[in-house]
Design an enzyme around this catalytic site. Structure first.
Site, PDB file in Angstrom:
ATOM      1  N   TYR A 174      -3.761  -3.452  -1.063  1.00 20.88           N
ATOM      2  CA  TYR A 174      -2.640  -4.374  -1.229  1.00 20.88           C
ATOM      3  C   TYR A 174      -3.123  -5.653  -1.899  1.00 20.88           C
ATOM      4  O   TYR A 174      -4.310  -5.986  -1.877  1.00 20.88           O
ATOM      5  CB  TYR A 174      -1.955  -4.682   0.110  1.00 20.88           C
ATOM      6  CG  TYR A 174      -2.750  -5.563   1.047  1.00 20.88           C
ATOM      7  CD1 TYR A 174      -2.686  -6.960   0.968  1.00 20.88           C
ATOM      8  CD2 TYR A 174      -3.570  -5.018   2.025  1.00 20.88           C
ATOM      9  CE1 TYR A 174      -3.410  -7.778   1.822  1.00 20.88           C
ATOM     10  CE2 TYR A 174      -4.305  -5.816   2.892  1.00 20.88           C
ATOM     11  CZ  TYR A 174      -4.217  -7.201   2.787  1.00 20.88           C
ATOM     12  OH  TYR A 174      -4.944  -8.001   3.637  1.00 20.88           O
ATOM     13  N   CYS A 175      -2.165  -6.368  -2.523  1.00 21.16           N
ATOM     14  CA  CYS A 175      -2.443  -7.664  -3.141  1.00 21.16           C
ATOM     15  C   CYS A 175      -1.134  -8.454  -3.150  1.00 21.16           C
ATOM     16  O   CYS A 175      -0.169  -8.059  -2.501  1.00 21.16           O
ATOM     17  CB  CYS A 175      -3.022  -7.500  -4.540  1.00 21.16           C
ATOM     18  SG  CYS A 175      -1.949  -6.605  -5.687  1.00 21.16           S
ATOM     19  N   THR A 176      -1.073  -9.548  -3.864  1.00 16.30           N
ATOM     20  CA  THR A 176       0.099 -10.437  -3.789  1.00 16.30           C
ATOM     21  C   THR A 176       1.374  -9.757  -4.276  1.00 16.30           C
ATOM     22  O   THR A 176       2.379  -9.727  -3.575  1.00 16.30           O
ATOM     23  CB  THR A 176      -0.142 -11.716  -4.620  1.00 16.30           C
ATOM     24  OG1 THR A 176      -1.369 -12.307  -4.213  1.00 16.30           O
ATOM     25  CG2 THR A 176       0.992 -12.711  -4.426  1.00 16.30           C
ATOM     26  N   ILE A 203       2.421  -7.944  -1.134  1.00 18.40           N
ATOM     27  CA  ILE A 203       2.773  -8.715   0.059  1.00 18.40           C
ATOM     28  C   ILE A 203       4.155  -9.344  -0.089  1.00 18.40           C
ATOM     29  O   ILE A 203       4.955  -9.366   0.853  1.00 18.40           O
ATOM     30  CB  ILE A 203       1.729  -9.828   0.288  1.00 18.40           C
ATOM     31  CG1 ILE A 203       0.341  -9.233   0.505  1.00 18.40           C
ATOM     32  CG2 ILE A 203       2.114 -10.715   1.476  1.00 18.40           C
ATOM     33  CD1 ILE A 203      -0.801 -10.215   0.268  1.00 18.40           C
TER      34      ILE A 203
END
Length: 318
Positions: A174-176, A203
């Site tokens: 996952y990342c922004t 996110i």
């Protein structure tokens, strides 16, 4: 309802004449009064922009009308003001710096929508891996996630030794906003990981669509807001003040331009130390005035989006 919108988006797609597209896209943003950062590359488009609701709606309509961006998804947030001071539409080789030898148009991890991610993340054989930089996950991350001490995605290959024992697990990256995971998940597959997933939309989308449960702290963002709330279900503060160690999720840039560190600083220490992370920084003769936000925009004197466009044209012609 807040008076501004912030759009976060990316799309891997072939752009055959990226220079021409960049110029046209810059003019589009000027026409729609949008500010923000946009990267155009032969491999696609990546951006965050802010503007009025009507201007943002028109921008989304025009972008989605282009068949090249058929699969593009906008994450739409609200803001009290413009999230940027300037408009930058830049031409680069990649839409996110990685140098990883993978092509997301060929293969990536399995995309999980927020609700599917929410159901899968707590299963016993599942591991969450944060693909963001150290200063980003220091202020917020998913409960139990593995994080790396890295400055950017280019360093990912150096951390493979730390997770090689997880190759048979279900791995969710996952990342922004999801963009880093397109290449990071593809790279993990190339490295022999057997079950690789990624949080689609990152996110931000998880917070907007699924309530953000089990995301601890705040999510670092690359605009004036610095960090935003994500978890509306069971929020906790995980970061501590860089100076006094008390719990805080206030992320700032050090007021010393020579330092400019991303650090968490509580309100008391911010006021007491003029927004600096160390006593040495206070002595900086160019110390910026601390207004309580810890965000320092670049000088905008004499700037207009049209001037920015013309200066780009001039630099391209040399």
């Amino acid at each position: 309802m807040k008076p501004y919108r912030v759009l976060l988006y990316y799309c891997y797609t072939t752009i055959e004449n990226p220079e021409q597209f960049r110029d046209e896209h810059h003019q589009l943003c000027i026409r729609l009064n949008l500010l923000g950062r946009i990267i155009v590359a032969p491999e696609g488009l990546n951006g965050t922009v802010s503007g009025s609701p009507a201007d943002c709606e028109e921008y989304m309509r025009i972008v989605k009308a282009d068949p090249r961006f058929d699969s593009l998804e906008f994450k739409v947030d609200e803001s009290d003001e413009h999230a940027f001071q300037k408009l930058n539409v830049r031409l680069k080789n990649e839409i996110v710096n990685s140098d990883l030898p993978v092509d997301p148009l060929v293969r990536t991890g399995i995309h999980l929508e927020p609700e599917d991610f929410k159901k899968l993340k707590d299963e016993e054989d599942v591991v969450l891996i944060d693909m963001r930089s150290n200063y980003e996950h220091s202020v917020g991350k998913f409960k139990g996630a593995i994080t790396f001490d890295m400055e950017n995605l280019r360093e990912l290959p150096q951390h493979m030794e730390e997770i090689k024992h997880l190759k048979k697990k279900k791995v969710i990256t996952y990342c922004t906003g999801g963009i880093k995971c397109e290449k990071a998940s593809a790279y993990l597959i190339d490295q022999g990981f057997e079950n690789v997933y990624q949080l689609h939309g990152g996110i931000i989308k998880y917070g907007l669509e699924a309530g953000g449960e089990d995301f601890d702290g705040k999510c670092y963002v690359f605009d004036n807001r610095v960090a935003v709330e994500v978890n509306q279900v069971n929020p906790v503060v995980i970061a501590t003040c860089y100076r006094c160690g008390s719990p805080t999720d206030r992320m700032i840039n050090c007021a010393s331009p020579a330092c400019n560190n991303h650090v968490t600083l509580c309100e008391n220490c911010g006021d007491e130390h003029q927004g600096t992370c160390r006593n040495e920084c206070k002595a900086d003769p160019n110390l910026r005035p601390y207004d309580g936000t810890g965000y320092y925009a670049k000088e905008t004197r004499g700037y207009s989006p049209l001037l920015g466009y013309r200066s780009q044209q001039a630099s391209m012609s040399h």
